[in-house]
Design an enzyme around this catalytic site. Structure first.
Site, PDB file in Angstrom:
ATOM      1  CG  HIS A  36      -6.875   0.043  -1.747  1.00  0.00           C
ATOM      2  ND1 HIS A  36      -6.122  -0.805  -2.538  1.00  0.00           N
ATOM      3  CD2 HIS A  36      -7.319   1.022  -2.570  1.00  0.00           C
ATOM      4  CE1 HIS A  36      -6.125  -0.353  -3.780  1.00  0.00           C
ATOM      5  NE2 HIS A  36      -6.834   0.758  -3.826  1.00  0.00           N
ATOM      6  N   GLY A  44      -6.411   8.822  -1.052  1.00  0.00           N
ATOM      7  CA  GLY A  44      -4.972   8.731  -0.772  1.00  0.00           C
ATOM      8  C   GLY A  44      -4.207   9.884  -1.404  1.00  0.00           C
ATOM      9  CB  VAL A  93       0.706   2.994   2.440  1.00  0.00           C
ATOM     10  CG1 VAL A  93       1.358   1.817   3.160  1.00  0.00           C
ATOM     11  CG2 VAL A  93      -0.428   3.574   3.283  1.00  0.00           C
ATOM     12  CB  SER A 142      -3.939  -1.803  -7.924  1.00  0.00           C
ATOM     13  OG  SER A 142      -4.693  -1.443  -6.794  1.00  0.00           O
TER      14      SER A 142
END
Ligand code: PAF
Length: 281
Positions: A37, A148, A177, A187
């Site tokens: 994020h 993303g 990432v 998450s």
């Protein structure tokens, strides 16, 4: 970082930024922020814009029996992390603020695209995503919004929504990432136990195996799927929901793989559902 909890506070901050002549870059999130994020925030800031991030766990995109109640949340930590990056305004509405009547009778749907891949296992999920993103776009009126690549199907659906419904916003999709061993940041990774965390790297290994075979001359998409599935099968704790080579714009199953074909995967590890994808090069 300034905070807005209500739509009125958000709109007033947006007006202020506009009056100051700023462009607006927007990053919608569901919070429990991680480096993935934070890179989206950096990318938004690189648009030389007033950066607005939202944190809202959207009940509309969770099906019955999914993890809405247990989705990881930590508002204070999120605010701290956002403060460390170039976020100008954090919008953190409650459910009653975005859905005052308890839900939304009107939904944004994309039949065909939203039933594929994740949509097959999470019916209604993308209707919830598109509906909340449309609402957020109306409230924020961003010039650019950053998403993303890990959520490849979501990014594609949002790009389609913007084109088909004439939203005046540029969609910028940022690379996934990864941890050093290749696991895509999410998450939900926080839920993985120690051995599950080790096993979870199998998703990335499977994608890499497909990429290596493609680079080595294998262009039969079905064969690439088989090769990737064989790598996954070495880690029985990782149970695939789907692993498919798909066309990047239609998500139709690819027959012949070419540069740009996407290998997409979803798997359950322990009780946690993980997704990842790789664009063949
Ligand atoms: O990717 C997410 O975190 C969510 O799906 C989004 C785009 C914030 C909509 O709730």
């Amino acid at each position: 970082v300034k905070r807005a909890h209500t739509r009125a506070e958000l709109r007033s901050a947006v007006r202020g930024a506009r009056q100051a002549g700023r462009r607006i870059a927007f990053v919608p999130t569901m919070g429990f922020l991680h480096e993935g994020h934070l890179r989206l925030f950096d990318r938004a800031a690189a648009h030389d814009a007033f950066v607005i991030a939202s944190i809202f766990v959207n009940p509309l995109q969770f099906g019955p029996g999914e993890d809405f109640e247990h989705y990881p949340r930590d508002a204070e930590r999120d605010a701290e992390l956002a403060r460390g990056r170039a976020v100008d305004l954090l919008f953190t509405p409650g459910v009653g603020e975005l859905y005052p009547s308890g839900g939304s009778r009107v939904l944004v749907v994309a039949p065909g695209l939203s039933d594929r891949l994740c949509g097959e296992f999470r019916p209604g999920h993308f209707d919830g995503v598109l509906t909340v993103v449309a609402k957020l776009f109306h409230l924020v009126e961003p010039d650019v919004a950053v998403f993303g690549q890990k959520d490849m199907q979501q990014a594609l659906l949002i790009r389609r929504m913007v084109v088909d419904l004439d939203f005046d916003v540029e969609i910028d999709v940022a690379p996934t990432v990864r941890e050093v061993d290749g696991l895509a940041l999410s998450s939900r990774n926080v839920r993985l136990g120690e051995s599950e965390r080790r096993d979870a790297v199998a998703l990335h290994d499977a994608l890499q195996a497909a990429q290596s075979a493609f680079a080595g001359g294998e262009h039969d998409a079905g064969q690439l799927e088989k090769i990737a599935l064989a790598v996954l099968a070495r880690t029985p704790a990782v149970r695939p929901q789907y692993l498919e080579a798909v066309e990047p714009e239609t998500l139709e199953r690819a027959r012949t793989a070419r540069a740009g074909t996407v290998i997409a995967i979803a798997a359950i590890v322990g009780g946690t559902r993980l997704i990842d994808n790789h664009v063949l090069t």
